[in-house]
Design a protein around this motif. Structure first.
Motif, PDB file in Angstrom:
ATOM      1  N   ILE B 200      46.710  28.986  39.160  1.00  0.00           N
ATOM      2  CA  ILE B 200      45.521  29.807  39.075  1.00  0.00           C
ATOM      3  C   ILE B 200      45.380  30.613  37.408  1.00  0.00           C
ATOM      4  N   VAL B 214      35.013  31.895  34.340  1.00  0.00           N
ATOM      5  CA  VAL B 214      34.373  31.748  35.705  1.00  0.00           C
ATOM      6  C   VAL B 214      33.463  30.557  35.744  1.00  0.00           C
ATOM      7  N   PRO B 220      41.159  27.319  39.916  1.00  0.00           N
ATOM      8  CA  PRO B 220      40.833  28.414  40.398  1.00  0.00           C
ATOM      9  C   PRO B 220      40.955  29.879  39.750  1.00  0.00           C
ATOM     10  N   VAL B 221      39.886  30.783  39.766  1.00  0.00           N
ATOM     11  CA  VAL B 221      40.171  31.724  38.887  1.00  0.00           C
ATOM     12  C   VAL B 221      40.161  33.104  39.747  1.00  0.00           C
ATOM     13  N   ILE B 222      40.919  34.242  39.449  1.00  0.00           N
ATOM     14  CA  ILE B 222      40.820  35.314  40.007  1.00  0.00           C
ATOM     15  C   ILE B 222      39.905  36.273  38.882  1.00  0.00           C
ATOM     16  N   GLN B 390      36.084  39.673  43.018  1.00  0.00           N
ATOM     17  CA  GLN B 390      35.624  38.704  43.681  1.00  0.00           C
ATOM     18  C   GLN B 390      36.155  38.895  45.091  1.00  0.00           C
ATOM     19  N   LYS B 391      36.014  37.952  46.172  1.00  0.00           N
ATOM     20  CA  LYS B 391      36.282  37.866  47.505  1.00  0.00           C
ATOM     21  C   LYS B 391      37.169  37.077  47.879  1.00  0.00           C
ATOM     22  N   LEU B 392      37.674  36.122  46.981  1.00  0.00           N
ATOM     23  CA  LEU B 392      38.558  35.132  47.652  1.00  0.00           C
ATOM     24  C   LEU B 392      40.154  35.537  47.081  1.00  0.00           C
ATOM     25  N   HIS B 393      40.966  35.592  47.924  1.00  0.00           N
ATOM     26  CA  HIS B 393      42.443  35.715  47.521  1.00  0.00           C
ATOM     27  C   HIS B 393      42.774  37.174  47.342  1.00  0.00           C
ATOM     28  N   ARG B 395      40.945  41.331  46.665  1.00  0.00           N
ATOM     29  CA  ARG B 395      39.804  42.099  46.187  1.00  0.00           C
ATOM     30  C   ARG B 395      40.601  43.772  45.813  1.00  0.00           C
ATOM     31  N   GLU B 402      49.647  39.871  45.016  1.00  0.00           N
ATOM     32  CA  GLU B 402      48.532  38.965  44.832  1.00  0.00           C
ATOM     33  C   GLU B 402      48.712  37.911  43.758  1.00  0.00           C
TER      34      GLU B 402
END
Lengths: 418, 418
Positions: B200, B214, B220-222, B390-393, B395, B402
């Protein structure tokens, strides 16, 4: 034209998602039941549309297997409806407060499950995914933008029209279920970058589709897919159990991601286990075996395995075999060749069981069980959106909770930050 | 050259991550303590390196604010060390079994927190992020690839060398902390697409940096960042409490993402609340106010707010104000202009509090408290990697958990799938 369609449908889904988020559980479940009912009542329309897909498919020379996946019958439509009813019966994850605590300043902070918003699903041939994905998204309070394969476009249009109308009739907002109707591939490219309208993308299908989405999407993606799974039979193992697990993991359904591709066997039991087991696999199940030199030394008919074979997800009745010195060599092999999907050890040794569970990095790690259990239904989730092979958000079988996100709800009485 | 450096460091981090994953909590915590000690012991080296960055920064005409962020002193190095010690004291999330259940066939299935693997952090000027990010990743059993801003490269190199050596001395594997040393921007482009080595990516910095990552990453990005936050003062509200919350949310630290940008006030209390409150904000706190026509009708000195103002995250002592008819108009405004970060209502009405909590879609929703609380430390996590928008992983504020993912551990006694 393509852009207009995709943009306008995604925007409508976004608008609908705001209402979806506040819909009661009862309304969402009722919508699923009405959708199921209408699918069955209007199955003639679906079968009619499906005939067009089937005849185009034959013209285009689709394989028998693909044509079979495309085919819809009364029976299959009933199954789709049953699937929706089953989803309606599941507990609603939305609104669940996972944890709640109080801070020294009196603030009470809770973490609550809420819908993600808009979910984009990009999938291939099977028209049942249209129903399944729409049902799972609606259950979890999400709007959905569906993009199916061109082979099933007529069936998908008929299905989407029926379930959309049914959902609205039950109280869901207009626009919560969107199907992209153009079969232009450009639609996928546009969809993948619509961060303003789509919250997550889930590609379902072959490795090519999934990699295209992973490589090109700017919308966050949940990656599903590749499983190069192993079973390691330890020298301290119940060999009858090992045989049963190996046969099950390889042959019970070889074309899926949680099937075993490579068998690793401790050298001390290779001679005891392999001759009989590989013979059974070949004769009773038609499995082609590709082995390392040590395997070949034991069983002459075995083909030679290349390094490439160990990297391959055969998805077929082909098994690679390697004899290893010990658990470390087994875990090294899994680390090098594996895809971190499902890995199993067969052992009676407590310490080795613990080491394997702790040290093998995979979505699911098994002691004395078949890798075939990596599945949302087998895990008891009552539903499955797919099996995530990535590490963000969800890993392994995804149930309803994985289609939600969380928000913090904070109760104060005038607290300010010092 | 750039590609070689990035590839080889990412590959080393990947290799190290395998060992990191099995390191005991004691070793990881000890590594953090030794890192802290060495930072302090070798602060001369860091300050020496920092002087080079500072003088280059002055030559390049960096602003006083940026130069101040870049500056390292004994005091600041001590703070960095203290931060590491605090991380060492936190409970270890790795190995925690979040849930475990038994299936009818006897399979016992547990969901266990495990390290993600390799985390890439792309950040800007502040060299303290080097220590902080490395510490948080190491604590959670991850390897880390750091890519800091070019302004701080000398400081970052000195710091990374010291903490890497210290970590290895305490038992961490070589290569677990990697700093990309080239300041070529191409390094970021390469890093963003290294899916084989990096699990990540977390960009930390301005909106430009975050959007670049992004938009271009395949890893995958947070996403962290933008907060256009609102406080809605209801007609049924304790107006003294409302004043305190508004002043705090706007002025306690205006340059951060959880500060309020727009105040929404119910029309029935606008006349009672606004004249005095806005006067205080202007006179005592130097806030520029931009209001809607109704606000201007009440207070003549207020500037006119444009639609653009309502979309803007000022990150400054500027406040947009809008008078609304009711809670629905307030929530509509938040839906249209907000960024789903932190939203607050001030009310004494039970039903409106509940509606706001349930219907407003944001990472954190507050009743009768300042938006400024959206913060890992304020939430009691003891650490903060950033605030996910964002809403994935993840928030909202992200703590140690996390930085982990999960794996399923499955205990069988020979189960196979029927």
């Amino acid at each position: 034209m393509v852009r207009e369609e995709v943009m306008s449908k995604a925007a409508k889904a976004r608008e609908a998602s705001r209402v979806m988020g506040s819909l009661s559980t009862a309304v969402r479940d009722q919508a699923l039941l009405v959708m199921a009912e209408e699918l069955v009542d209007r199955s003639d329309e679906i079968i009619e549309a499906n005939k067009m897909d089937m005849s185009k498919g034959r013209e285009r020379g689709l394989s028998t297997a693909l044509l079979d996946r495309l085919l819809l019958t009364e029976g299959r439509i009933n199954e789709m409806a049953e699937g929706l009813r089953a989803i309606a019966m599941l507990p609603d994850p939305v609104g669940e407060v996972i944890s709640m605590w109080k801070r020294p300043n009196g603030l009470q902070i809770g973490k609550m499950r809420v819908p993600v918003g808009v979910i984009g699903i990009i999938y291939e041939a099977r028209p049942n995914v249209t129903v399944d994905a729409a049902g799972l998204c609606l259950k979890t309070g999400n709007a959905v933008v569906l993009r199916g394969g061109s082979e099933a476009i007529c069936s998908n249009k008929a299905i989407a029209a029926i379930i959309s109308e049914a959902a609205v009739r039950a109280g869901a907002p207009e626009g919560a279920i969107q199907l992209i109707e153009t079969t232009d591939r450009e639609a996928v490219n546009i969809l993948m970058k619509l961060n303003q309208y789509i919250d997550i993308l889930i590609p379902r299908g072959g490795a090519g589709l999934i990699q295209t989405v992973v490589r090109n999407a700017t919308v966050p993606v949940i990656e599903t897919g590749v499983g190069n799974c192993h079973v390691y039979v330890d020298n301290e193992a119940d060999l009858e159990m090992a045989k049963a697990i190996v046969i099950n993991a390889k042959t019970q359904r070889p074309g899926v991601c949680n099937a075993m591709e490579t068998l690793l066997v401790n050298k001390d039991v290779a001679g005891l286990l392999l001759p009989d087991l590989l013979d059974t696999l070949r004769k009773d199940y038609g499995v082609e075996v590709r082995g390392c030199p040590a395997t070949k030394a034991l069983i002459s008919w075995v083909n030679e395995a290349s390094d490439e074979d160990y990297f391959t997800e055969f998805l077929d009745l082909i098994l690679a075999v390697r004899v290893v010195d010990n658990i470390d060599e087994a875990m090294d092999h899994i680390y090098k060749y594996g895809t971190k999907h499902s890995e199993a050890i067969v052992t009676t040794n407590y310490n080795k069981a613990r080491r394997f569970l702790n040290e093998v990095d995979a979505a699911a790690v098994y002691v004395n069980a078949s890798t075939r259990f990596t599945d949302g239904f087998q895990y008891g989730f009552g539903a499955e959106i797919g099996i995530s092979t990535q590490k963000l958000h969800a890993r392994g079988p995804m149930g309803l909770a994985e289609l939600t996100t969380t928000k913090y709800i904070v109760f104060g009485e005038g607290q300010i930050r010092k």
